[in-house]
Write a protein that holds these residues in place. Sequence first.
Motif, mmCIF file in Angstrom:
data_model
loop_
_atom_site.group_PDB
_atom_site.id
_atom_site.type_symbol
_atom_site.label_atom_id
_atom_site.label_comp_id
_atom_site.label_asym_id
_atom_site.label_seq_id
_atom_site.Cartn_x
_atom_site.Cartn_y
_atom_site.Cartn_z
ATOM 1 N N THR A 1 4.751 3.676 -3.990
ATOM 2 C CA THR A 1 4.804 5.127 -4.601
ATOM 3 C C THR A 1 4.048 5.073 -6.182
ATOM 4 N N SER B 1 1.094 -1.255 -0.099
ATOM 5 C CA SER B 1 -0.060 0.089 0.007
ATOM 6 C C SER B 1 1.054 1.258 0.118
ATOM 7 N N GLN B 2 1.989 1.271 0.460
ATOM 8 C CA GLN B 2 2.693 2.347 0.439
ATOM 9 C C GLN B 2 3.821 2.591 -0.827
#
Length: 294
Positions: A62, A59-60
Amino acid sequence: VFSAPKPPPPLSRRSLQGVPALGDVMGSELALALQFVAFLGVQAVLLGVCYAIVRRKWSQHTDPWNLADTLFSLVVFPVIAISAIAASIELHGSVESRWFGQTHLSYFCMMLYTSRTVLHMPVQFLVEMPRGQLVLMTVHHILTAACIMYGIVTRRCWFWGCFDTCCEVSTIFLTNLYVCKELTIRGKELKEVMPGWLYTINGVGLWLSFVIFRLVLFPAWLCIFFLDVSIVPGQTWDRVTPMERYVYPLVTVVLLALSTWWFVKITKGMLKALGRGKVVEQEKADAEVHEENC
């Protein structure tokens, strides 16, 4: 998942002089369009699944669309490459089969490649990509997809489309490289936690596949194409349109030029994978100093 809707039996390789209408071979234009939409829809769903996995597991990240497209490419490009090689082997045997032969596998290969290329065009605008690369890839996609789709519709030159598509063997190794850089495990890139020798083998495989399936394949394509034309123009050149006479070889020349340009970067990457990146950087620095002093 990628099983192709089978068209009616291909034309005989021994007697291809009377080319039937489109509807006699694979149905109406509407049926062809529906089959293309089916290919496109299945791939769009799989890409969506990959995107959902990325949003859940990374989810993190970029650039989630880039990672999702890379994961999807792990599946689709081996299928494209293998089917392209097998179809080229099926159709290479004679002048008639190269120019007018049709098989279920070659049809599947061209439909899969074209639908994948069309799907990737809008995806490019969702990923982080330099504008120059975006323009270059868009032009590449339009040219190759248009040529192969034209061949599907006219039922000609399927060998030439599949033979060019064999270049996607190199994309398998390139996708592996992207995965190693884009995928993270406990905060580290995959290439940092995997065995170094495995990463090096993939880099060498990428370099070799570029040489064999691009720098050698495209000139071979051009040689066979114009050899057929020069020996039996009545069975080749005189029976096709200007699109096939001029645009097909021109696009292949463009692909060769692009591959040559990309090969320089691939070579630098391979040298870095072999632990010689510093040598390359030093040679580059020396060249810049030499230019400044001249």
